[in-house]
Design a protein around this motif. Structure first.
Motif, short mmCIF file in Angstrom:
data_model
loop_
_atom_site.label_atom_id
_atom_site.label_comp_id
_atom_site.label_asym_id
_atom_site.label_seq_id
_atom_site.Cartn_x
_atom_site.Cartn_y
_atom_site.Cartn_z
N ARG A 127 6.77 25.44 -60.63
CA ARG A 127 5.47 25.24 -59.99
C ARG A 127 5.65 24.36 -58.75
NH1 ARG A 127 1.94 23.66 -65.36
NH2 ARG A 127 1.66 25.76 -66.18
N HIS A 128 5.02 24.76 -57.68
CA HIS A 128 5.18 24.00 -56.44
C HIS A 128 4.43 22.67 -56.52
CE1 HIS A 128 5.76 23.02 -52.30
NE2 HIS A 128 4.47 23.02 -52.06
N ASP A 129 5.14 21.60 -56.18
CA ASP A 129 4.54 20.27 -56.13
C ASP A 129 4.67 19.76 -54.70
OD1 ASP A 129 3.66 17.72 -56.34
OD2 ASP A 129 5.16 17.05 -57.80
N PRO A 130 3.59 19.84 -53.91
CA PRO A 130 3.67 19.47 -52.48
C PRO A 130 4.01 18.00 -52.27
CG PRO A 130 1.40 19.81 -53.16
CD PRO A 130 2.25 20.27 -54.29
N GLU A 131 3.82 17.14 -53.29
CA GLU A 131 4.10 15.72 -53.13
C GLU A 131 5.55 15.37 -53.47
OE1 GLU A 131 1.31 13.53 -55.41
OE2 GLU A 131 -0.44 14.29 -54.31
N SER A 132 6.32 16.35 -53.90
CA SER A 132 7.70 16.10 -54.28
C SER A 132 8.64 16.86 -53.36
CB SER A 132 7.93 16.51 -55.74
OG SER A 132 9.29 16.43 -56.07
N ASP A 133 9.75 16.20 -52.98
CA ASP A 133 10.75 16.90 -52.19
C ASP A 133 11.84 17.49 -53.07
OD1 ASP A 133 11.94 14.60 -53.04
OD2 ASP A 133 12.57 13.88 -51.06
N ARG A 134 11.64 17.40 -54.36
CA ARG A 134 12.61 17.98 -55.30
C ARG A 134 12.33 19.46 -55.50
NH1 ARG A 134 14.58 14.69 -59.56
NH2 ARG A 134 13.65 16.11 -61.07
N SER A 135 13.35 20.17 -55.96
CA SER A 135 13.19 21.60 -56.27
C SER A 135 12.14 21.79 -57.35
CB SER A 135 14.54 22.16 -56.74
OG SER A 135 14.36 23.34 -57.47
N GLU A 136 11.22 22.72 -57.11
CA GLU A 136 10.20 22.99 -58.13
C GLU A 136 10.83 23.52 -59.40
OE1 GLU A 136 8.32 27.20 -56.99
OE2 GLU A 136 8.19 25.75 -55.37
N MET A 137 11.95 24.26 -59.30
CA MET A 137 12.66 24.74 -60.46
C MET A 137 13.25 23.57 -61.24
SD MET A 137 13.39 27.58 -62.03
CE MET A 137 13.30 28.84 -60.74
N LEU A 138 13.80 22.60 -60.52
CA LEU A 138 14.35 21.41 -61.18
C LEU A 138 13.26 20.65 -61.92
CD1 LEU A 138 16.57 19.33 -61.73
CD2 LEU A 138 16.12 18.34 -59.48
N ASN A 139 12.11 20.49 -61.29
CA ASN A 139 11.01 19.78 -61.95
C ASN A 139 10.61 20.47 -63.26
OD1 ASN A 139 10.81 17.88 -59.94
ND2 ASN A 139 9.24 18.98 -58.79
N ARG A 140 10.54 21.81 -63.21
CA ARG A 140 10.10 22.55 -64.39
C ARG A 140 11.11 22.43 -65.53
NH1 ARG A 140 6.85 26.93 -66.02
NH2 ARG A 140 5.33 25.97 -64.63
N ILE A 141 12.37 22.72 -65.24
CA ILE A 141 13.38 22.74 -66.31
C ILE A 141 13.63 21.32 -66.82
CG2 ILE A 141 15.79 23.28 -66.86
CD1 ILE A 141 15.62 25.62 -64.95
N GLU A 142 13.65 20.34 -65.93
CA GLU A 142 13.82 18.95 -66.34
C GLU A 142 12.69 18.52 -67.27
OE1 GLU A 142 13.53 15.73 -63.38
OE2 GLU A 142 15.68 15.46 -63.75
N GLY A 143 11.49 19.05 -67.02
CA GLY A 143 10.35 18.72 -67.87
C GLY A 143 10.55 19.17 -69.31
N TYR A 144 11.18 20.34 -69.51
CA TYR A 144 11.43 20.81 -70.87
C TYR A 144 12.45 19.92 -71.57
CZ TYR A 144 8.74 25.00 -69.83
OH TYR A 144 7.73 25.87 -69.51
#
Length: 418
Positions: free
Chosen positions: A198-215
């Motif tokens: 999911r795109h997070d406009p406030e983060s410069d991190r990869s949206e894929m990284l954010n999603r998988i790291e969340g799991y």
């Protein structure tokens, strides 16, 4: 039976989906164009589900969802997409479009389960839980021993086997026998929508990284099961590898995969460094055609569950049905056996199910049954094995070998087989 409207331009995929749904107890209706789909929607009964191609020659799944709602219908629409990228999902699922998606490459694994989420539960023949069905074969006892050995460690594990052999159930049993049972169990489908970022406009991190790291954060201290890991895109592989190498999360990973994963590693389409991190140990699950002695145990379990659900006396398989089940190669394995057994139980008024009550699919994708004659050096052994499984029935043996009866006789004379 629940009706499922299939709207798909590909004739082969229409046949495949129809066969899968019929064996699961649904009544499929298949069309290839939007206008034909609209005609069929008007005839659908309550509880029906629509499965439609994301992009049709004359429309799309989202357009069909909008049209039917405008006409006063409310059937859930499941879209088939070629790729699970963010833009495709946003397009098809936004603003009241499709309720879910199925990746085309994983139709055989996702279709029945996804349809089952939206069809009326009381009309579904039988949905099994995540229990691993007990069997008495030597191969299954070996798997149980492997489960105990893996559960006693914190090692990552890949469970190899064909679709429909209960690999997820094995993964869950490892979790239940481990010392991580007080922590979460998270199950993800590698080819599913859950791993799309999911795109997070406030983060410069990869949206894929954010999603998988969340799991990984959700599963902290517990177990993460990744189903069909061979379906991970190269981008997802890179993100997963980064997390495992750089962050060292306190999560045990159990993956399920088919044999194509090994070829992908050899072809360098699956990262070998990630593969070896995930495969600290492994379990191999043989296909049902190699453990036919388990068929009576599995069938008895299914018929017991069916009788409990329907509140009726348990039906049984007669000798002719058992023989036919042991001869059929079951490319869909235990999942397909379940569909064949329950379809027969549903339609048979008698207490005993015979061979004539069984309906085997004619629309399966090509699968190596293990007997097909391709290597001359293995022909004699394969012919002997096919004859043994068919209990000497030459017609059935020829079917297993995918040759005609006359060719079988020629081969038998050639190798001195009686």
């Amino acid at each position: 039976m629940n009706k499922v409207l299939i709207v798909e331009a590909s004739e082969s995929d229409r046949r495949l989906m129809s066969g899968l749904l019929m064996r699961a107890g649904y009544e499929p209706i298949a069309v290839d164009k939007m206008e034909a789909a609209k005609d069929e929607v008007e005839k659908l009964p309550p509880g029906a589900v629509i499965v439609a191609d994301h992009r049709l020659p004359d429309g799309s799944a989202k357009e069909l969802a909008y049209w039917q709602k405008g006409e006063g219908f409310s059937f859930p629409v499941i879209a088939i997409v070629n790729n699970l990228n963010g833009s495709d999902l946003l397009e098809v699922m936004s603003d009241g479009g499709a309720v879910n998606v199925i990746q085309r490459a994983a139709i055989d694994k996702q279709l029945v389960e996804t349809v089952g989420k939206y069809a009326k539960p009381e009309n579904i023949v039988l949905q099994l839980d995540n229990t691993l069905i007990q069997r008495s074969s030597k191969a299954f006892r070996k798997i149980e021993q492997s489960i105990e050995r893996v559960a006693a460690t914190n090692a990552n594990c890949i469970i190899f086997g064909e679709s429909g052999m209960g690999k997820e159930q094995i993964a869950r049993k490892i979790y239940l026998q481990s010392n991580r049972t007080q922590k979460p169990l998270i199950v993800l489908e590698a080819g599913g929508a859950a791993l799309v970022g999911r795109h997070d406009p406030e983060s410069d991190r990869s949206e894929m990284l954010n999603r998988i790291e969340g799991y990984f954060q959700e599963a902290k201290g517990g177990t993460l099961v990744i189903k069909n890991v061979q379906l991970l895109t190269f981008e997802k592989q890179s993100v997963l590898l980064h997390i495992l190498e750089q962050e060292h999360p306190d999560v045990r990973i159990i993956c399920t995969a088919n044999s194509s994963l090994l070829k992908m590693v050899a072809d360098e389409t699956f990262r070998d460094n990630l593969f070896f991190i995930l495969r600290q140990t492994s379990i191999s699950v043989p296909p049902l055609r190699e453990t036919t002695e388990d068929i009576p145990d599995i069938a008895a379990y299914l018929l017991t569950r069916y009788a409990q659900k329907k509140r009726q006396l348990k039906k049984r398989l007669d000798a002719s049905a058992l023989k036919a089940l042991k001869i059929y190669p079951f490319p869909g394995n235990v999942r397909e056996l379940k569909d064949v057994i329950l379809f027969a139980a549903f339609h048979t008024p008698n207490d005993a199910i015979s061979e004539s009550d069984l309906s085997f699919s004619q629309s399966e994708p090509e699968t190596d049954s293990g007997f097909k004659l391709q290597d001359p050096a293995m022909e004699k052994a394969k012919i002997t094995a096919a004859l043994e499984q068919a209990e000497g029935n030459k017609t059935m043996a020829a079917k297993l070998l995918k040759i005609d009866r006359s060719t079988l006789y020629i081969k038998m004379r050639q190798y001195g087989l009686k």
